[in-house]
Design an enzyme around this catalytic site. Structure first.
Site, PDB file in Angstrom:
ATOM      1  N   GLU A 120       0.821  -1.211   0.000  1.00 28.37           N
ATOM      2  CA  GLU A 120       0.000   0.000   0.000  1.00 28.37           C
ATOM      3  C   GLU A 120       0.855   1.261   0.000  1.00 28.37           C
ATOM      4  OE1 GLU A 120      -3.049   0.291  -0.568  1.00 28.37           O
ATOM      5  OE2 GLU A 120      -3.683  -1.792  -0.391  1.00 28.37           O
ATOM      6  N   TYR A 133      -6.135   5.656   5.653  1.00 28.66           N
ATOM      7  CA  TYR A 133      -6.337   4.728   4.538  1.00 28.66           C
ATOM      8  C   TYR A 133      -5.516   3.447   4.717  1.00 28.66           C
ATOM      9  CZ  TYR A 133      -5.435   2.496   0.110  1.00 28.66           C
ATOM     10  OH  TYR A 133      -5.267   1.546  -0.872  1.00 28.66           O
ATOM     11  N   ASP A 136      -9.488   5.772  -1.071  1.00 29.12           N
ATOM     12  CA  ASP A 136      -8.402   6.365  -1.840  1.00 29.12           C
ATOM     13  C   ASP A 136      -9.008   6.986  -3.098  1.00 29.12           C
ATOM     14  OD1 ASP A 136      -9.064   4.206  -3.416  1.00 29.12           O
ATOM     15  OD2 ASP A 136      -7.017   3.432  -3.603  1.00 29.12           O
TER      16      ASP A 136
END
Length: 483
Positions: free
Chosen positions: A119, A201, A219
């Site tokens: 990520e 996130y 996102d």
């Protein structure tokens, strides 16, 4: 209220004749005074009450979605249908990505580490670019304990080419923080957000995918999907709008498969629900998509109208003169590199000596600035510590950062140190506190350098191939001034 007094609004009487006659009769008819004050106080109370009510209404408006198009959440029926449709589609169509390996219940922490690395790499970087970087990273540091033992130099070398190097530094610092805590990998979004470099996130992604916590992720891909599902025209960069996107995403998360659902939402945005060419006919949730429904009713309103396009601020323009300083000795040439400050743009990375200018400058002005910098920083002085072999302007190029458009001028300065010059150059520098160093070309080619620094070095290599620069072993018999 808490000892604070607020001025009461001034009351203006509608009838000026009444106002004058009332004031003029104060001495004559005292009975009118209480009546007058009573009416004024009553009016003031009403106005204060109205003002408080307006303040409460304004506060509610600020807390509720803006734009008039986020006034409701998904219906229970739509929520159920979106969950089922997206999960079925994801099961059949998910891309085979290296960070999507299934792990057993006993390997949740390793899975969390893999999700975390992927990520962070995927932020502001394309999937195809990330895949090879991810594989190399995991080969070198397969667990968070392995990463925690790495140095920033090693991490930057592995990260070179991905850009936004602060991500790599935070990833390393976060790994050291988790390992030092000795309490295992945090398994809740709220505790993950306490780790260096992990925001809302990333915390949601790790917690839902690795630990099955029913928390949302939002996102750019998710915002695009939600904006189209609800035909939201509010500014997607607005703080309150973003907050409401999180509310919508939280409502949709499937409690039984939160990780898969969050990935399905991101996958949809990355593939079918693209920015400019969405494949609505193949979309598993097109029947729940309000933007698609509006498009079918009116072909002049395309799905790509959502989310609203936000005009980006123009990056500021600055200028930089880079001096590739090559020092010759009896065995060859070495290049001087400078380490950037630990905070700010490209923190902690190595680059060639450079000077930032506040405006465009002539060759003479640039060289004057570089001369002063080299003398103060490296004791490079043609009269005392070195002989100038050659100095050549190699060209210029523009490099774009997130918020900066930088015009970079490049020159190559080849010098040979006079007797005692080497001692002066390295005087007082300890190995563990070096802010600059000399490396040969072989080392330079393997270092974790930014794309701009690599472009500068490519210009140097091209110049060396095309020019007749004296051999590194040539003995220089005369001096040249730096001009």
């Amino acid at each position: 209220m808490n000892g604070t007094s607020f001025p009461l609004p001034r009351v203006r009487l509608i009838n000026p004749t009444f106002e004058r006659s009332t004031v003029a009769s104060k001495r004559q008819n005292q009975k009118t005074i209480p009546s007058f004050h009573f009416k004024a106080s009553s009016c003031e109370r009403k106005m204060m009450s109205r003002r408080r009510r307006n303040c409460r209404e304004k506060k509610v408006e600020e807390e509720e979605p803006i734009g008039g198009d986020m006034e409701d959440l998904f219906s229970e029926k739509d929520t159920h249908n979106i969950r089922m449709s997206l999960l079925d589609w994801y099961d059949d169509n998910q891309r085979d990505l290296p960070w999507r390996k299934r792990r057993s219940e006993t390997e949740k922490e390793r899975r969390a580490y893999e999700v975390w690395v992927s990520e962070i790499m995927l932020q502001q970087t394309r999937v195809q670019t990330v895949m090879e970087f991810y594989k190399r990273w995991m080969h070198k540091w397969p667990t968070i304990d392995d990463l925690a033992q790495a140095s920033l130099e090693e991490v930057n070398e592995m990260w070179a080419g991905l850009g936004y190097y602060r991500r790599a530094r935070f990833l390393l610092e976060g790994a050291k923080m988790v390992v030092a805590g000795r309490e295992g990998f945090p398994n809740k979004a709220s505790s993950l957000m306490k780790v260096k470099g992990i925001g809302e996130y990333t915390a949601g992604a790790i917690a839902s995918i690795a630990f099955n916590e029913a928390v949302p992720v939002v996102d750019g891909n998710v915002i695009r999907v939600l904006a189209r599902l609800k035909a939201i025209s509010a500014n997607p960069k607005d703080r309150i709008t973003i907050k409401n996107f999180w509310k919508l995403a939280a409502q949709l998360v499937d409690p039984s498969r939160p990780g898969d659902f969050n990935q399905s939402l991101m996958e949809l945005g990355a593939t079918l629900c693209s920015v400019s060419k969405p494949s609505c006919s193949s979309c598993p949730v097109s029947s729940q998509c309000r933007a698609y429904s509006l498009f079918q009713e009116n072909r002049t309103i395309p799905v790509t109208e959502y989310p609203t396009k936000v005009v980006k601020a123009k990056p500021r323009l600055d200028f930089c003169c880079v001096c590739v300083l090559e020092i010759l000795n009896q065995t060859g040439g070495r290049f001087v590199l400078v380490k950037r400050p630990e905070e700010g743009l490209l923190a902690g990375l190595w680059e060639f000596p450079s000077v930032i200018l506040d405006k465009e400058a002539s060759v003479a002005a640039r060289r004057k600035a570089i001369n002063l910098y080299l003398k103060e920083t490296f004791h490079v002085d043609p009269k005392e510590t070195c002989t100038i072999v050659s100095r050549k302007e190699l060209g210029e190029f523009v490099h774009i950062f997130t918020h900066i458009r930088r015009k970079i001028y490049v020159e190559l300065l080849v010098v040979q140190l006079t007797e005692g010059g080497t001692i002066d150059l390295f005087k007082g520098e300890a190995k563990d506190t070096l802010t600059w160093k000399c490396v040969d070309s072989d080392v330079l080619s393997t270092m974790g350098l930014t794309s701009a620094v690599r472009k500068v070095y490519s210009m140097v290599e091209a110049h060396k191939q095309d020019s007749s620069v004296p051999s590194n072993r040539t003995v220089i018999s005369r001096k040249r001034r730096i001009t």
